[in-house]
Scaffold this motif. Structure first.
Motif, PDB file in Angstrom:
ATOM      1  N   ASN A 121      10.889   1.635 -50.184  1.00 44.02           N
ATOM      2  CA  ASN A 121      10.912   1.537 -51.986  1.00 44.02           C
ATOM      3  C   ASN A 121      12.018   0.600 -52.095  1.00 44.02           C
ATOM      4  N   ASP A 122      13.176   0.484 -51.366  1.00 42.56           N
ATOM      5  CA  ASP A 122      14.050  -0.332 -51.793  1.00 42.56           C
ATOM      6  C   ASP A 122      13.364  -1.941 -51.684  1.00 42.56           C
ATOM      7  N   ALA A 123      12.648  -2.405 -50.635  1.00 46.48           N
ATOM      8  CA  ALA A 123      12.091  -3.336 -50.337  1.00 46.48           C
ATOM      9  C   ALA A 123      10.631  -3.621 -51.480  1.00 46.48           C
ATOM     10  N   ALA A 150      22.677  -7.984 -46.585  1.00 47.28           N
ATOM     11  CA  ALA A 150      22.288  -6.397 -46.268  1.00 47.28           C
ATOM     12  C   ALA A 150      20.871  -6.196 -45.833  1.00 47.28           C
ATOM     13  N   GLN A 151      19.908  -6.835 -46.430  1.00 44.54           N
ATOM     14  CA  GLN A 151      18.514  -6.655 -46.194  1.00 44.54           C
ATOM     15  C   GLN A 151      18.129  -7.046 -44.735  1.00 44.54           C
ATOM     16  N   LEU A 152      18.917  -8.134 -44.396  1.00 44.89           N
ATOM     17  CA  LEU A 152      18.507  -8.849 -42.991  1.00 44.89           C
ATOM     18  C   LEU A 152      19.253  -7.845 -42.000  1.00 44.89           C
ATOM     19  N   GLU A 153      20.243  -7.102 -42.310  1.00 46.95           N
ATOM     20  CA  GLU A 153      20.835  -6.185 -41.314  1.00 46.95           C
ATOM     21  C   GLU A 153      19.922  -5.011 -41.354  1.00 46.95           C
ATOM     22  N   ARG A 154      19.169  -4.558 -42.299  1.00 48.71           N
ATOM     23  CA  ARG A 154      18.157  -3.558 -42.117  1.00 48.71           C
ATOM     24  C   ARG A 154      17.244  -3.834 -41.423  1.00 48.71           C
ATOM     25  N   ILE A 155      16.593  -5.129 -41.481  1.00 48.84           N
ATOM     26  CA  ILE A 155      15.533  -5.681 -40.900  1.00 48.84           C
ATOM     27  C   ILE A 155      15.731  -6.006 -39.214  1.00 48.84           C
ATOM     28  N   ARG A 156      17.132  -6.070 -38.911  1.00 45.82           N
ATOM     29  CA  ARG A 156      17.612  -6.157 -37.560  1.00 45.82           C
ATOM     30  C   ARG A 156      17.316  -4.817 -36.659  1.00 45.82           C
ATOM     31  N   LEU A 201      13.214 -16.981 -50.147  1.00 45.43           N
ATOM     32  CA  LEU A 201      13.622 -16.242 -48.993  1.00 45.43           C
ATOM     33  C   LEU A 201      13.585 -14.683 -49.442  1.00 45.43           C
ATOM     34  N   GLU A 202      14.174 -14.526 -50.629  1.00 46.84           N
ATOM     35  CA  GLU A 202      14.047 -13.083 -50.996  1.00 46.84           C
ATOM     36  C   GLU A 202      12.676 -12.206 -51.004  1.00 46.84           C
ATOM     37  N   VAL A 203      11.680 -13.077 -51.274  1.00 47.46           N
ATOM     38  CA  VAL A 203      10.439 -12.555 -51.217  1.00 47.46           C
ATOM     39  C   VAL A 203       9.935 -12.510 -49.677  1.00 47.46           C
ATOM     40  N   GLU A 204      10.180 -13.390 -49.051  1.00 44.35           N
ATOM     41  CA  GLU A 204       9.836 -13.285 -47.670  1.00 44.35           C
ATOM     42  C   GLU A 204      10.549 -12.179 -46.931  1.00 44.35           C
ATOM     43  N   ALA A 205      11.797 -12.004 -47.045  1.00 50.84           N
ATOM     44  CA  ALA A 205      12.689 -10.900 -46.480  1.00 50.84           C
ATOM     45  C   ALA A 205      11.957  -9.624 -46.950  1.00 50.84           C
ATOM     46  N   THR A 206      11.654  -9.469 -48.055  1.00 51.96           N
ATOM     47  CA  THR A 206      11.113  -7.997 -48.513  1.00 51.96           C
ATOM     48  C   THR A 206       9.826  -7.738 -48.056  1.00 51.96           C
ATOM     49  N   THR A 207       8.898  -8.765 -47.958  1.00 48.54           N
ATOM     50  CA  THR A 207       7.606  -8.692 -47.269  1.00 48.54           C
ATOM     51  C   THR A 207       7.764  -8.306 -45.919  1.00 48.54           C
ATOM     52  N   TYR A 208       8.617  -8.805 -45.012  1.00 47.19           N
ATOM     53  CA  TYR A 208       8.812  -8.821 -43.731  1.00 47.19           C
ATOM     54  C   TYR A 208       9.440  -7.287 -43.267  1.00 47.19           C
ATOM     55  N   GLU A 209      10.592  -7.062 -44.348  1.00 44.06           N
ATOM     56  CA  GLU A 209      10.938  -5.649 -44.156  1.00 44.06           C
ATOM     57  C   GLU A 209       9.815  -4.695 -44.401  1.00 44.06           C
ATOM     58  N   ARG A 210       9.093  -4.730 -45.353  1.00 41.69           N
ATOM     59  CA  ARG A 210       8.019  -4.035 -45.512  1.00 41.69           C
ATOM     60  C   ARG A 210       6.936  -3.877 -44.366  1.00 41.69           C
ATOM     61  N   ASP A 211       6.730  -4.999 -44.001  1.00 40.74           N
ATOM     62  CA  ASP A 211       5.714  -5.137 -42.847  1.00 40.74           C
ATOM     63  C   ASP A 211       6.090  -4.354 -41.597  1.00 40.74           C
ATOM     64  N   LEU A 212       7.484  -4.627 -41.285  1.00 37.23           N
ATOM     65  CA  LEU A 212       8.115  -3.857 -40.272  1.00 37.23           C
ATOM     66  C   LEU A 212       7.945  -2.315 -40.256  1.00 37.23           C
ATOM     67  N   ILE A 213       8.158  -1.729 -41.488  1.00 39.81           N
ATOM     68  CA  ILE A 213       8.277  -0.443 -41.830  1.00 39.81           C
ATOM     69  C   ILE A 213       7.070   0.058 -41.588  1.00 39.81           C
ATOM     70  N   VAL A 214       5.964  -0.491 -42.076  1.00 36.32           N
ATOM     71  CA  VAL A 214       4.567  -0.126 -42.014  1.00 36.32           C
ATOM     72  C   VAL A 214       4.095   0.001 -40.742  1.00 36.32           C
ATOM     73  N   GLY A 215       4.368  -1.241 -39.917  1.00 31.74           N
ATOM     74  CA  GLY A 215       4.073  -1.451 -38.639  1.00 31.74           C
ATOM     75  C   GLY A 215       4.515  -0.172 -37.553  1.00 31.74           C
TER      76      GLY A 215
END
Length: 370
Positions: A121-123, A150-156, A201-215
């Motif tokens: 939801n954040d993403a 902070a978002q990149l740390e969540r992605i990590r 970068l914001e758009v790409e990071a939020t999209t990638y975070e969403r894709d990782l969670i969904v995956g």
């Protein structure tokens, strides 16, 4: 931007009461603030003429928020003001870390835990905000860089959950995003306007975070049907106990309370292990999930009606105080009667509604003649 709190414990663990209490308070605050943010985004989308373009995104993020809010209600009911033994604390762990919507799943068939749903939801909210370019002035570049970091740390954290076959690729992707952020940060430190570099970068990071969670959620769903059924059943058992507590609170608070049977998960019998039986069993789990969700909404709505009536009386009294008529004997007696009825256990709602309306009528009479 408002970000979800960190969930305590892990699946199957009896979480410490202090951690549960803090998480519930933080999750409630996050949920309320996020709903206000989503309402702001919805208004902005309509005002900009992009309502139709962003309808799908808004529907998904709102449906996700509703699922999170529904699960919060069950955790709060199980918490029961802190009256929890080890068994209840283990159920709360299941409600937090188990599948969010039981067999019904999330929109699009996605099943995630409560913390995953909050991060997703954040993403999604961040993605919508970026698309609409809300509150992105040059003076806020430092705050935006901090949020991306902070978002990149969540992605990590999500990258660590990737299977070995794709982890190297995910690590490289994360490294690329972090390198871009450091470049942007250096330019911003020299006083450059980095808005044009930061937004992509914001758009790409939020999209990638969403894709990782969904995956990650989809990989869980790809496990055997038997394991999935066991996971769903454990979640339904925890939800059953939570809805029963919610129903008991409702019956004790309002009269007349809804009367809906809470499905007995135990009656489904053990999870079968044969291919011929597992599909039918999963369908039964789905029906039980839907019945639990229906009962939860009915009991929660009845409790909310009582809360809203108390708030309405408070608002009328505040208005009377502001108008200088709160000490009027008729208003004092009317308020006393309304509060006495609302404080009953259970409170007769039809009578309480009439008494609050009576207070409103006295208030109108006094303020009209001033």
């Amino acid at each position: 931007m408002n970000t979800a709190p960190t969930a305590p414990g892990r699946l199957g663990e009896a979480i410490e009461p202090a951690l549960i209490q803090r998480y519930l308070a933080e999750l409630d605050s996050w949920s309320r603030t996020r709903k206000d943010e989503l309402d702001e985004l919805d208004r902005a989308a309509l005002a900009s003429g992009r309502g139709q373009e962003l309808t799908g995104d808004m529907q998904l993020v709102l449906a996700l928020w509703k699922a999170i809010h529904d699960r919060y209600q069950l955790v709060f009911a199980t918490w029961d003001g802190g009256r929890v033994l080890q068994q209840e604390r283990e159920r709360i762990s299941t409600l937090i870390w188990g599948r969010l919507d039981g067999a019904s799943g999330m929109p699009g068939g996605l099943a995630v835990s409560l913390p995953e749903a909050c991060r997703l939801n954040d993403a999604l909210a961040g993605q919508l905000r970026t698309k609409l370019a809300l509150a992105h002035d040059a003076t806020e570049q430092v705050a935006r860089i901090r949020e991306v970091r902070a978002q990149l740390e969540r992605i990590r954290d999500q990258v660590a959950l990737e299977p070995a076959t794709t982890r190297d690729q995910a690590v490289d992707k994360l490294a690329g995003l972090m390198a871009r952020l450091e470049q942007i940060n250096e330019r911003a430190g020299r006083g450059a306007d980095v808005g044009g570099m930061l937004a992509p970068l914001e758009v790409e990071a939020t999209t990638y975070e969403r894709d990782l969670i969904v995956g990650n959620a989809r990989r869980r769903d790809a496990r055997s049907k038997v394991l999935s059924a066991r996971e769903l059943r454990a979640d339904l058992e925890a939800r059953e106990q939570a809805v029963e507590k919610l129903a008991a609170q409702c019956v004790a608070t309002v009269d007349t309370a809804p009367r809906y049977a809470v499905p007995d998960v135990e009656a489904l019998g053990p999870v079968p292990v044969t291919p011929d039986e597992i599909d039918a069993y999963l369908k039964k789990l789905d029906r039980v999930s839907q019945a639990l969700e229906f009962a939860q909404h009915k009991y929660a709505d009845a409790l909310a009606e009582h809360t809203e009536l108390v708030a309405l009386l408070d608002a009328y009294v505040a208005k009377a105080t502001a108008q200088g008529v709160a000490a009027n004997p008729d208003l004092v007696e009317s308020e006393k009667q309304a509060r006495a009825v609302l404080a009953r256990s259970p409170a007769p709602m039809s009578v309480a509604q009439q008494l609050v309306a009576t207070y409103q009528t006295w208030l109108q009479k006094e303020t009209t003649h001033r």
